[in-house]
Design an enzyme around this catalytic site. Structure first.
Site, short mmCIF file in Angstrom:
data_model
loop_
_atom_site.label_atom_id
_atom_site.label_comp_id
_atom_site.label_asym_id
_atom_site.label_seq_id
_atom_site.Cartn_x
_atom_site.Cartn_y
_atom_site.Cartn_z
CB CYS A 162 -0.99 -0.06 1.16
SG CYS A 162 -2.42 1.03 0.98
CG HIS A 163 -0.35 4.94 1.38
ND1 HIS A 163 -1.56 4.27 1.32
CD2 HIS A 163 -0.56 6.13 0.77
CE1 HIS A 163 -2.45 5.03 0.69
NE2 HIS A 163 -1.87 6.17 0.36
#
Length: 180
Positions: free
Chosen positions: A106-107
């Site tokens: 994800c991030h």
């Protein structure tokens, strides 16, 4: 295998911590929660507070060399906090320098960008990071899971919580074949 899970004191996406953690345990390995402060980590379900988790080790007190691999869960705030902490960034960088596998979802690749380890690598992430990854010299792809071996270690990346099953299987396969 001892596998470090690095998170900030708050902001980690809970499912991106708990699903990989359980996969590591189910595979017979030892997950270790590492953070920038002692105490508990506040997880989130997107923007809402979720559960808290006890920190096992603090960055700077637990050397990267004491772990076989690293997992970086996402969440929007989590990697943003981590990339502002030089000890956390150095901890991540050391896994690359030692040739140990790293998995990020994800991030989480924001922390990889800050550590200066994405140049020449092919990775995926939450789509909003693509410009940051490209600006740091990496190649961004929109794939469920990407395993990159164009560097000193194997790097496993994934986009989002919907990809967790494939992400966990991929990093466990890589960790096992990496001989750790």
């Amino acid at each position: 295998m001892r596998i470090a899970f690095l998170t900030a004191p708050e902001g980690v996406e809970q499912i991106e911590l708990t699903d990989p953690w359980q996969a590591v345990k189910d595979a017979g390995h030892e997950p270790v929660l590492v953070s920038t402060r002692p105490g508990r980590v506040q997880a989130f379900h997107h923007l809402d507070k979720a559960d808290t988790f006890a920190v096992d080790n603090v960055v700077g007190e637990a050397p990267a060399e004491s772990f076989d691999a690293l997992v970086l869960p996402g969440g929007v705030a989590n990697p943003d906090f981590l990339r502002m902490d030089e000890k956390a960034v150095s901890f991540v960088r050391e896994f690359f320098e030692r040739g140990r596998p790293v998995a990020a979802i994800c991030h989480a690749p924001w922390t990889l960008v800050e550590a200066g380890v994405v140049r020449g690598r092919v990775l995926t992430s939450w789509p909003s990071l693509r410009t940051d990854i490209r600006n740091a010299g990496g190649e961004w792809v929109d794939e469920q899971v990407r395993v990159c071996d164009h560097g000193p270690n194997k790097l496993i990346t994934s986009r989002k919580p919907d990809d967790l099953k494939a992400f966990c299987q991929a990093f466990l396969d890589v960790f096992q074949t990496a001989g750790v």
